[in-house]
Enzyme design. Structure first.
Site, PDB file in Angstrom:
ATOM      1  N   TYR A   1       0.853  -1.193   0.000  1.00  0.00           N
ATOM      2  CA  TYR A   1       0.000   0.000   0.000  1.00  0.00           C
ATOM      3  C   TYR A   1       0.885   1.238   0.000  1.00  0.00           C
ATOM      4  O   TYR A   1       1.490   1.591   1.014  1.00  0.00           O
ATOM      5  CB  TYR A   1      -0.933   0.020   1.212  1.00  0.00           C
ATOM      6  CG  TYR A   1      -1.899  -1.145   1.287  1.00  0.00           C
ATOM      7  CD1 TYR A   1      -2.194  -1.928   0.163  1.00  0.00           C
ATOM      8  CD2 TYR A   1      -2.543  -1.477   2.475  1.00  0.00           C
ATOM      9  CE1 TYR A   1      -3.083  -2.988   0.229  1.00  0.00           C
ATOM     10  CE2 TYR A   1      -3.442  -2.532   2.555  1.00  0.00           C
ATOM     11  CZ  TYR A   1      -3.698  -3.292   1.427  1.00  0.00           C
ATOM     12  OH  TYR A   1      -4.575  -4.343   1.511  1.00  0.00           O
TER      13      TYR A   1
ATOM     14  N   PRO B   1     -15.783  -4.542   2.570  1.00  0.00           N
ATOM     15  CA  PRO B   1     -17.064  -4.773   3.269  1.00  0.00           C
ATOM     16  C   PRO B   1     -18.122  -3.747   2.899  1.00  0.00           C
ATOM     17  O   PRO B   1     -19.313  -4.018   3.007  1.00  0.00           O
ATOM     18  CB  PRO B   1     -16.698  -4.655   4.754  1.00  0.00           C
ATOM     19  CG  PRO B   1     -15.456  -3.802   4.777  1.00  0.00           C
ATOM     20  CD  PRO B   1     -14.709  -4.174   3.526  1.00  0.00           C
TER      21      PRO B   1
ATOM     22  N   GLY C   1     -15.768  -1.315  -1.344  1.00  0.00           N
ATOM     23  CA  GLY C   1     -14.435  -0.908  -1.806  1.00  0.00           C
ATOM     24  C   GLY C   1     -14.481   0.395  -2.581  1.00  0.00           C
ATOM     25  O   GLY C   1     -15.058   1.375  -2.118  1.00  0.00           O
ATOM     26  N   PHE C   2     -13.894   0.363  -3.797  1.00  0.00           N
ATOM     27  CA  PHE C   2     -13.801   1.592  -4.593  1.00  0.00           C
ATOM     28  C   PHE C   2     -15.163   2.005  -5.173  1.00  0.00           C
ATOM     29  O   PHE C   2     -15.342   3.143  -5.577  1.00  0.00           O
ATOM     30  CB  PHE C   2     -12.767   1.424  -5.715  1.00  0.00           C
ATOM     31  CG  PHE C   2     -11.369   1.204  -5.174  1.00  0.00           C
ATOM     32  CD1 PHE C   2     -10.626   2.269  -4.690  1.00  0.00           C
ATOM     33  CD2 PHE C   2     -10.819  -0.071  -5.120  1.00  0.00           C
ATOM     34  CE1 PHE C   2      -9.351   2.073  -4.178  1.00  0.00           C
ATOM     35  CE2 PHE C   2      -9.547  -0.281  -4.605  1.00  0.00           C
ATOM     36  CZ  PHE C   2      -8.809   0.805  -4.136  1.00  0.00           C
TER      37      PHE C   2
ATOM     38  N   PRO D   1     -18.905   2.110  -3.819  1.00  0.00           N
ATOM     39  CA  PRO D   1     -19.767   1.849  -2.668  1.00  0.00           C
ATOM     40  C   PRO D   1     -20.967   0.974  -3.015  1.00  0.00           C
ATOM     41  O   PRO D   1     -21.507   1.067  -4.121  1.00  0.00           O
ATOM     42  CB  PRO D   1     -20.223   3.250  -2.250  1.00  0.00           C
ATOM     43  CG  PRO D   1     -19.287   4.209  -2.892  1.00  0.00           C
ATOM     44  CD  PRO D   1     -18.675   3.523  -4.079  1.00  0.00           C
ATOM     45  N   LEU D   2     -21.354   0.137  -2.067  1.00  0.00           N
ATOM     46  CA  LEU D   2     -22.495  -0.774  -2.256  1.00  0.00           C
ATOM     47  C   LEU D   2     -23.733   0.015  -2.651  1.00  0.00           C
ATOM     48  O   LEU D   2     -24.051   1.018  -2.009  1.00  0.00           O
ATOM     49  CB  LEU D   2     -22.806  -1.464  -0.927  1.00  0.00           C
ATOM     50  CG  LEU D   2     -21.917  -2.610  -0.492  1.00  0.00           C
ATOM     51  CD1 LEU D   2     -22.321  -3.058   0.906  1.00  0.00           C
ATOM     52  CD2 LEU D   2     -22.049  -3.758  -1.482  1.00  0.00           C
TER      53      LEU D   2
HETATM   54  N1  LIG Z   1      -6.539  -8.805   0.664  1.00  0.00           N
HETATM   55  C1  LIG Z   1      -6.747  -8.009  -0.334  1.00  0.00           C
HETATM   56  O1  LIG Z   1      -6.447  -8.324  -1.489  1.00  0.00           O
HETATM   57  C2  LIG Z   1      -7.410  -6.693  -0.074  1.00  0.00           C
HETATM   58  C3  LIG Z   1      -7.936  -5.954  -1.153  1.00  0.00           C
HETATM   59  C4  LIG Z   1      -8.553  -4.756  -0.870  1.00  0.00           C
HETATM   60  C5  LIG Z   1      -8.654  -4.290   0.432  1.00  0.00           C
HETATM   61  N2  LIG Z   1      -8.126  -5.006   1.466  1.00  0.00           N
HETATM   62  C6  LIG Z   1      -8.253  -4.534   2.867  1.00  0.00           C
HETATM   63  O2  LIG Z   1      -9.622  -4.306   3.132  1.00  0.00           O
HETATM   64  C7  LIG Z   1      -9.812  -3.018   3.734  1.00  0.00           C
HETATM   65  C8  LIG Z   1     -11.171  -2.480   3.389  1.00  0.00           C
HETATM   66  O3  LIG Z   1     -11.279  -2.210   2.009  1.00  0.00           O
HETATM   67  P1  LIG Z   1     -11.503  -0.756   1.406  1.00  0.00           P
HETATM   68  O4  LIG Z   1     -11.111   0.283   2.393  1.00  0.00           O
HETATM   69  O5  LIG Z   1     -10.842  -0.715   0.093  1.00  0.00           O
HETATM   70  O6  LIG Z   1     -13.060  -0.753   1.110  1.00  0.00           O
HETATM   71  P2  LIG Z   1     -14.366  -0.590   2.028  1.00  0.00           P
HETATM   72  O7  LIG Z   1     -14.039  -0.696   3.465  1.00  0.00           O
HETATM   73  O8  LIG Z   1     -15.394  -1.485   1.459  1.00  0.00           O
HETATM   74  O9  LIG Z   1     -14.815   0.900   1.655  1.00  0.00           O
HETATM   75  C9  LIG Z   1     -14.023   1.995   1.901  1.00  0.00           C
HETATM   76  C10 LIG Z   1     -14.697   3.171   1.210  1.00  0.00           C
HETATM   77  O10 LIG Z   1     -15.931   3.460   1.864  1.00  0.00           O
HETATM   78  C11 LIG Z   1     -15.989   4.831   2.205  1.00  0.00           C
HETATM   79  N3  LIG Z   1     -16.642   4.965   3.523  1.00  0.00           N
HETATM   80  C12 LIG Z   1     -16.321   4.332   4.674  1.00  0.00           C
HETATM   81  N4  LIG Z   1     -17.160   4.695   5.658  1.00  0.00           N
HETATM   82  C13 LIG Z   1     -18.016   5.592   5.120  1.00  0.00           C
HETATM   83  C14 LIG Z   1     -19.116   6.338   5.653  1.00  0.00           C
HETATM   84  N5  LIG Z   1     -19.491   6.223   6.922  1.00  0.00           N
HETATM   85  N6  LIG Z   1     -19.790   7.179   4.807  1.00  0.00           N
HETATM   86  C15 LIG Z   1     -19.429   7.291   3.517  1.00  0.00           C
HETATM   87  N7  LIG Z   1     -18.392   6.620   2.953  1.00  0.00           N
HETATM   88  C16 LIG Z   1     -17.703   5.764   3.763  1.00  0.00           C
HETATM   89  C17 LIG Z   1     -14.564   5.294   2.287  1.00  0.00           C
HETATM   90  O11 LIG Z   1     -14.503   6.672   1.952  1.00  0.00           O
HETATM   91  P3  LIG Z   1     -13.995   7.762   3.048  1.00  0.00           P
HETATM   92  O12 LIG Z   1     -12.529   7.619   3.082  1.00  0.00           O
HETATM   93  O13 LIG Z   1     -14.485   9.048   2.475  1.00  0.00           O
HETATM   94  O14 LIG Z   1     -14.660   7.424   4.344  1.00  0.00           O
HETATM   95  C18 LIG Z   1     -13.856   4.424   1.258  1.00  0.00           C
HETATM   96  O15 LIG Z   1     -13.922   5.044  -0.014  1.00  0.00           O
HETATM   97  C19 LIG Z   1      -8.650  -2.207   3.148  1.00  0.00           C
HETATM   98  O16 LIG Z   1      -8.391  -1.068   3.916  1.00  0.00           O
HETATM   99  C20 LIG Z   1      -7.533  -3.225   3.140  1.00  0.00           C
HETATM  100  O17 LIG Z   1      -6.907  -3.221   4.395  1.00  0.00           O
HETATM  101  C21 LIG Z   1      -7.510  -6.198   1.225  1.00  0.00           C
END
Ligand SMILES: NC(=O)c1ccc[n+]([C@@H]2O[C@H](COP(=O)([O-])OP(=O)(O)OC[C@H]3O[C@@H](n4cnc5c(N)ncnc54)[C@H](OP(=O)(O)O)[C@@H]3O)[C@@H](O)[C@H]2O)c1
Length: 288
Positions: A64, A214, A217-218, A220-221
Protein backbone atom coordinates in the site's frame (compact mmCIF):
# COMPACT_ATOMS: atom_id res chain seq x y z
CA UNK A 1 -9.59 -11.20 29.68
CA UNK A 2 -9.86 -8.37 27.14
CA UNK A 3 -13.28 -6.73 26.91
CA UNK A 4 -14.55 -4.10 24.49
CA UNK A 5 -17.56 -1.88 24.04
CA UNK A 6 -17.12 -2.02 20.26
CA UNK A 7 -19.90 -3.83 18.36
CA UNK A 8 -19.32 -7.54 17.86
CA UNK A 9 -17.02 -8.02 20.87
CA UNK A 10 -13.72 -9.83 20.38
CA UNK A 11 -12.24 -12.80 18.50
CA UNK A 12 -9.08 -14.76 19.11
CA UNK A 13 -6.78 -15.05 16.09
CA UNK A 14 -4.42 -17.84 17.06
CA UNK A 15 -3.47 -16.56 20.51
CA UNK A 16 -4.19 -12.88 19.73
CA UNK A 17 -7.40 -11.30 20.98
CA UNK A 18 -8.71 -8.61 18.61
CA UNK A 19 -11.86 -6.53 18.42
CA UNK A 20 -14.18 -7.85 15.73
CA UNK A 21 -14.51 -4.25 14.62
CA UNK A 22 -11.11 -3.48 13.09
CA UNK A 23 -9.76 -0.92 10.66
CA UNK A 24 -8.51 -1.32 7.07
CA UNK A 25 -5.75 1.19 6.37
CA UNK A 26 -5.25 0.57 2.63
CA UNK A 27 -6.81 3.71 1.22
CA UNK A 28 -4.78 6.02 3.51
CA UNK A 29 -1.84 5.51 1.10
CA UNK A 30 -3.29 7.95 -1.43
CA UNK A 31 -5.33 7.93 -4.63
CA UNK A 32 -5.13 4.53 -6.34
CA UNK A 33 -3.37 3.22 -3.19
CA UNK A 34 -0.20 4.95 -4.41
CA UNK A 35 1.50 7.58 -2.29
CA UNK A 36 1.66 10.34 -1.34
CA UNK A 37 -1.41 10.41 0.88
CA UNK A 38 -4.12 12.90 -0.06
CA UNK A 39 -4.08 14.26 3.53
CA UNK A 40 -1.12 13.05 5.57
CA UNK A 41 -2.13 14.69 8.88
CA UNK A 42 -5.69 13.47 8.41
CA UNK A 43 -4.42 9.91 7.82
CA UNK A 44 -2.34 10.00 11.03
CA UNK A 45 -5.37 11.36 12.92
CA UNK A 46 -7.65 8.54 11.67
CA UNK A 47 -5.15 5.90 12.82
CA UNK A 48 -4.84 7.50 16.27
CA UNK A 49 -8.62 7.81 16.52
CA UNK A 50 -9.03 4.12 15.66
CA UNK A 51 -6.82 3.14 18.60
CA UNK A 52 -8.41 5.71 20.95
CA UNK A 53 -11.82 4.22 20.13
CA UNK A 54 -10.54 0.80 21.22
CA UNK A 55 -9.85 -0.89 17.87
CA UNK A 56 -7.10 -3.51 18.27
CA UNK A 57 -6.92 -4.90 14.70
CA UNK A 58 -5.43 -2.83 11.87
CA UNK A 59 -5.01 -4.30 8.39
CA UNK A 60 -2.17 -3.15 6.13
CA UNK A 61 0.44 -4.24 3.56
CA UNK A 62 3.84 -3.02 2.41
CA UNK A 63 2.26 -2.88 -1.08
CA UNK A 64 0.00 0.00 0.00
CA UNK A 65 1.76 3.11 -1.21
CA UNK A 66 4.07 1.12 -1.59
CA UNK A 67 5.33 1.31 2.01
CA UNK A 68 3.31 4.49 2.67
CA UNK A 69 0.54 2.94 4.81
CA UNK A 70 3.04 1.07 6.98
CA UNK A 71 5.06 4.26 7.48
CA UNK A 72 1.91 6.17 8.48
CA UNK A 73 0.99 3.44 10.98
CA UNK A 74 4.46 3.57 12.50
CA UNK A 75 4.50 7.36 12.68
CA UNK A 76 1.01 7.54 14.22
CA UNK A 77 1.16 4.66 16.67
CA UNK A 78 4.72 3.43 17.43
CA UNK A 79 5.52 2.35 20.16
CA UNK A 80 2.39 0.28 19.73
CA UNK A 81 -0.07 -0.39 22.56
CA UNK A 82 0.28 -3.98 23.76
CA UNK A 83 -3.30 -4.82 22.77
CA UNK A 84 -2.91 -3.62 19.17
CA UNK A 85 -2.36 -6.25 16.47
CA UNK A 86 -1.26 -5.19 13.00
CA UNK A 87 -2.06 -7.66 10.25
CA UNK A 88 -0.08 -7.39 7.05
CA UNK A 89 0.07 -9.24 3.78
CA UNK A 90 2.67 -10.29 1.26
CA UNK A 91 2.52 -11.73 -2.24
CA UNK A 92 2.08 -8.68 -4.48
CA UNK A 93 4.28 -5.80 -5.58
CA UNK A 94 3.32 -2.52 -7.21
CA UNK A 95 4.32 -1.43 -10.70
CA UNK A 96 4.73 2.04 -12.22
CA UNK A 97 1.10 2.02 -13.38
CA UNK A 98 -0.22 1.21 -9.90
CA UNK A 99 -0.84 -2.45 -10.84
CA UNK A 100 -0.40 -5.33 -8.36
CA UNK A 101 1.91 -7.91 -10.03
CA UNK A 102 2.20 -11.15 -8.03
CA UNK A 103 5.44 -11.62 -6.03
CA UNK A 104 5.05 -15.05 -4.49
CA UNK A 105 8.44 -16.61 -5.19
CA UNK A 106 10.38 -17.43 -1.98
CA UNK A 107 12.87 -14.60 -2.37
CA UNK A 108 10.17 -11.93 -2.90
CA UNK A 109 8.19 -13.24 0.09
CA UNK A 110 11.24 -13.15 2.38
CA UNK A 111 12.09 -9.64 1.18
CA UNK A 112 8.52 -8.48 1.77
CA UNK A 113 8.38 -9.89 5.31
CA UNK A 114 11.60 -8.01 6.15
CA UNK A 115 10.25 -4.86 4.49
CA UNK A 116 7.09 -5.07 6.63
CA UNK A 117 9.14 -5.60 9.80
CA UNK A 118 11.33 -2.61 8.99
CA UNK A 119 8.62 -0.16 7.93
CA UNK A 120 6.32 -1.07 10.82
CA UNK A 121 9.22 -0.98 13.30
CA UNK A 122 8.59 -4.50 14.63
CA UNK A 123 10.78 -7.52 15.49
CA UNK A 124 7.94 -9.97 14.85
CA UNK A 125 4.83 -9.63 12.67
CA UNK A 126 1.64 -10.69 14.49
CA UNK A 127 -0.13 -12.07 11.43
CA UNK A 128 0.87 -12.28 7.77
CA UNK A 129 -1.61 -13.12 5.02
CA UNK A 130 -0.38 -14.66 1.79
CA UNK A 131 -2.16 -12.75 -0.98
CA UNK A 132 -3.13 -15.03 -3.84
CA UNK A 133 -5.03 -14.62 -7.10
CA UNK A 134 -5.09 -11.30 -8.90
CA UNK A 135 -7.14 -8.12 -9.11
CA UNK A 136 -10.05 -10.07 -10.61
CA UNK A 137 -10.22 -12.47 -7.63
CA UNK A 138 -8.93 -15.89 -6.57
CA UNK A 139 -7.21 -18.09 -9.19
CA UNK A 140 -6.74 -21.85 -8.80
CA UNK A 141 -3.22 -23.24 -8.37
CA UNK A 142 -0.90 -24.65 -5.75
CA UNK A 143 0.12 -22.42 -2.84
CA UNK A 144 2.57 -24.95 -1.41
CA UNK A 145 5.89 -23.29 -2.24
CA UNK A 146 4.75 -19.82 -1.11
CA UNK A 147 3.03 -20.99 2.08
CA UNK A 148 5.97 -23.23 3.02
CA UNK A 149 8.23 -20.18 2.68
CA UNK A 150 6.04 -18.25 5.14
CA UNK A 151 5.84 -21.26 7.48
CA UNK A 152 9.64 -21.30 7.45
CA UNK A 153 9.77 -17.59 8.38
CA UNK A 154 7.26 -18.37 11.14
CA UNK A 155 9.57 -21.12 12.49
CA UNK A 156 12.41 -18.57 12.44
CA UNK A 157 10.32 -16.39 14.79
CA UNK A 158 9.64 -13.54 12.36
CA UNK A 159 5.87 -14.21 12.14
CA UNK A 160 3.42 -15.31 14.87
CA UNK A 161 0.43 -16.39 12.79
CA UNK A 162 -0.42 -17.03 9.14
CA UNK A 163 -3.45 -16.46 6.95
CA UNK A 164 -4.37 -16.44 3.27
CA UNK A 165 -6.10 -13.83 1.16
CA UNK A 166 -7.95 -13.88 -2.16
CA UNK A 167 -7.93 -17.68 -1.86
CA UNK A 168 -10.13 -20.53 -3.09
CA UNK A 169 -11.43 -23.12 -0.61
CA UNK A 170 -8.95 -25.63 -2.09
CA UNK A 171 -6.04 -23.27 -1.48
CA UNK A 172 -7.17 -22.70 2.12
CA UNK A 173 -7.16 -26.48 2.65
CA UNK A 174 -3.75 -26.86 0.98
CA UNK A 175 -2.27 -24.13 3.22
CA UNK A 176 -3.83 -25.71 6.34
CA UNK A 177 -2.00 -28.94 5.57
CA UNK A 178 1.30 -27.00 5.75
CA UNK A 179 0.73 -24.77 8.81
CA UNK A 180 -2.21 -23.47 10.87
CA UNK A 181 -4.27 -20.78 9.08
CA UNK A 182 -5.90 -18.37 11.56
CA UNK A 183 -7.78 -16.23 9.04
CA UNK A 184 -8.94 -16.00 5.45
CA UNK A 185 -9.23 -12.51 3.96
CA UNK A 186 -11.38 -12.53 0.82
CA UNK A 187 -13.77 -10.15 -0.92
CA UNK A 188 -17.24 -10.43 0.59
CA UNK A 189 -20.13 -8.09 1.34
CA UNK A 190 -23.93 -7.95 1.16
CA UNK A 191 -23.84 -7.93 -2.64
CA UNK A 192 -20.88 -10.25 -3.24
CA UNK A 193 -21.48 -13.57 -1.52
CA UNK A 194 -19.36 -16.09 -3.38
CA UNK A 195 -17.80 -17.26 -0.08
CA UNK A 196 -20.98 -18.14 1.82
CA UNK A 197 -20.06 -21.83 2.04
CA UNK A 198 -16.44 -21.13 2.91
CA UNK A 199 -17.45 -18.78 5.74
CA UNK A 200 -19.65 -21.45 7.30
CA UNK A 201 -16.94 -24.10 6.94
CA UNK A 202 -14.33 -21.82 8.54
CA UNK A 203 -16.72 -20.92 11.38
CA UNK A 204 -16.97 -24.65 12.14
CA UNK A 205 -13.17 -24.82 12.38
CA UNK A 206 -12.83 -21.68 14.53
CA UNK A 207 -11.00 -19.84 11.72
CA UNK A 208 -11.69 -16.13 11.20
CA UNK A 209 -13.05 -14.78 7.93
CA UNK A 210 -12.10 -11.15 7.21
CA UNK A 211 -14.06 -9.67 4.31
CA UNK A 212 -12.24 -7.06 2.28
CA UNK A 213 -14.37 -4.39 0.54
CA UNK A 214 -17.06 -4.77 3.27
CA UNK A 215 -18.60 -1.50 2.04
CA UNK A 216 -18.01 -2.24 -1.64
CA UNK A 217 -14.43 -0.91 -1.81
CA UNK A 218 -13.80 1.59 -4.59
CA UNK A 219 -17.47 1.44 -5.70
CA UNK A 220 -19.77 1.85 -2.67
CA UNK A 221 -22.50 -0.77 -2.26
CA UNK A 222 -25.66 0.21 -4.07
CA UNK A 223 -28.90 -1.70 -3.87
CA UNK A 224 -32.53 -0.60 -3.73
CA UNK A 225 -33.22 -3.29 -1.11
CA UNK A 226 -30.35 -2.03 1.05
CA UNK A 227 -31.59 1.57 0.70
CA UNK A 228 -35.14 0.51 1.61
CA UNK A 229 -34.08 -1.41 4.74
CA UNK A 230 -31.75 1.44 5.77
CA UNK A 231 -34.52 4.04 5.35
CA UNK A 232 -36.93 1.92 7.42
CA UNK A 233 -34.34 1.63 10.22
CA UNK A 234 -33.42 5.33 9.92
CA UNK A 235 -29.82 4.24 9.35
CA UNK A 236 -27.29 4.62 6.55
CA UNK A 237 -26.73 1.80 4.01
CA UNK A 238 -23.13 1.55 5.35
CA UNK A 239 -24.44 0.88 8.88
CA UNK A 240 -26.77 -1.83 7.64
CA UNK A 241 -23.96 -3.42 5.57
CA UNK A 242 -21.61 -3.58 8.58
CA UNK A 243 -24.27 -4.73 11.07
CA UNK A 244 -25.28 -7.45 8.59
CA UNK A 245 -21.69 -8.74 8.36
CA UNK A 246 -21.36 -8.95 12.16
CA UNK A 247 -24.68 -10.84 12.28
CA UNK A 248 -23.81 -13.09 9.31
CA UNK A 249 -21.34 -15.25 11.25
CA UNK A 250 -19.43 -14.98 14.55
CA UNK A 251 -16.09 -15.63 12.80
CA UNK A 252 -16.43 -12.52 10.60
CA UNK A 253 -14.05 -9.68 11.53
CA UNK A 254 -14.60 -6.20 10.04
CA UNK A 255 -11.85 -4.07 8.50
CA UNK A 256 -13.81 -1.23 6.84
CA UNK A 257 -11.60 1.50 5.43
CA UNK A 258 -12.06 5.22 5.76
CA UNK A 259 -9.92 8.33 5.55
CA UNK A 260 -12.28 10.20 7.86
CA UNK A 261 -12.45 10.04 11.67
CA UNK A 262 -16.11 11.10 11.45
CA UNK A 263 -16.89 8.14 9.14
CA UNK A 264 -15.00 5.83 11.50
CA UNK A 265 -17.18 6.91 14.44
CA UNK A 266 -20.27 6.65 12.26
CA UNK A 267 -19.32 3.12 11.17
CA UNK A 268 -18.73 1.94 14.74
CA UNK A 269 -22.11 3.31 15.82
CA UNK A 270 -23.74 1.88 12.69
CA UNK A 271 -22.34 -1.63 13.12
CA UNK A 272 -24.17 -1.83 16.46
CA UNK A 273 -27.51 -1.58 14.64
CA UNK A 274 -29.90 -4.34 15.54
CA UNK A 275 -31.39 -6.18 12.54
CA UNK A 276 -34.65 -8.13 12.86
CA UNK A 277 -35.24 -11.54 11.28
CA UNK A 278 -37.45 -9.83 8.68
CA UNK A 279 -34.64 -7.38 7.84
CA UNK A 280 -32.28 -10.33 7.37
CA UNK A 281 -34.69 -12.16 5.04
CA UNK A 282 -35.04 -9.01 2.93
CA UNK A 283 -31.28 -8.30 2.89
CA UNK A 284 -30.64 -11.92 1.97
CA UNK A 285 -32.24 -11.31 -1.44
CA UNK A 286 -29.44 -8.89 -2.44
CA UNK A 287 -26.49 -11.10 -3.21
CA UNK A 288 -28.36 -14.20 -4.37
N1 LIG B 1 -6.54 -8.80 0.66
C1 LIG B 1 -6.75 -8.01 -0.33
O1 LIG B 1 -6.45 -8.32 -1.49
C2 LIG B 1 -7.41 -6.69 -0.07
C3 LIG B 1 -7.94 -5.95 -1.15
C4 LIG B 1 -8.55 -4.76 -0.87
C5 LIG B 1 -8.65 -4.29 0.43
N2 LIG B 1 -8.13 -5.01 1.47
C6 LIG B 1 -8.25 -4.53 2.87
O2 LIG B 1 -9.62 -4.31 3.13
C7 LIG B 1 -9.81 -3.02 3.73
C8 LIG B 1 -11.17 -2.48 3.39
O3 LIG B 1 -11.28 -2.21 2.01
P1 LIG B 1 -11.50 -0.76 1.41
O4 LIG B 1 -11.11 0.28 2.39
O5 LIG B 1 -10.84 -0.72 0.09
O6 LIG B 1 -13.06 -0.75 1.11
P2 LIG B 1 -14.37 -0.59 2.03
O7 LIG B 1 -14.04 -0.70 3.46
O8 LIG B 1 -15.39 -1.49 1.46
O9 LIG B 1 -14.82 0.90 1.65
C9 LIG B 1 -14.02 2.00 1.90
C10 LIG B 1 -14.70 3.17 1.21
O10 LIG B 1 -15.93 3.46 1.86
C11 LIG B 1 -15.99 4.83 2.20
N3 LIG B 1 -16.64 4.97 3.52
C12 LIG B 1 -16.32 4.33 4.67
N4 LIG B 1 -17.16 4.69 5.66
C13 LIG B 1 -18.02 5.59 5.12
C14 LIG B 1 -19.12 6.34 5.65
N5 LIG B 1 -19.49 6.22 6.92
N6 LIG B 1 -19.79 7.18 4.81
C15 LIG B 1 -19.43 7.29 3.52
N7 LIG B 1 -18.39 6.62 2.95
C16 LIG B 1 -17.70 5.76 3.76
C17 LIG B 1 -14.56 5.29 2.29
O11 LIG B 1 -14.50 6.67 1.95
P3 LIG B 1 -14.00 7.76 3.05
O12 LIG B 1 -12.53 7.62 3.08
O13 LIG B 1 -14.49 9.05 2.48
O14 LIG B 1 -14.66 7.42 4.34
C18 LIG B 1 -13.86 4.42 1.26
O15 LIG B 1 -13.92 5.04 -0.01
C19 LIG B 1 -8.65 -2.21 3.15
O16 LIG B 1 -8.39 -1.07 3.92
C20 LIG B 1 -7.53 -3.23 3.14
O17 LIG B 1 -6.91 -3.22 4.40
C21 LIG B 1 -7.51 -6.20 1.22
Amino acid sequence: MITTSLPGGTWTLGGLTVTRFGYGAMQLAGPGVMGPPADRDGALAVLRTAVELGITHIDTSAAYGPLVTNELIREALHPYPEALHIVTKVGANRDQQGGWPPARDPESLRRSVHENLETLGLDVLDLVNLRLGDATGPRPGSVAEAFETLADLQRQGLIRHLGVSNATAEQVAEAQAIAPVVCVQNMYNLAHRRDDELIDALAGQGVAYVPFFPLGGFSPLQSSVLSRVAARLEATPMSVALAWLLRRSPNILLIPGTSSAAHLRENIAGAALSLSDDDLVELDTIGR
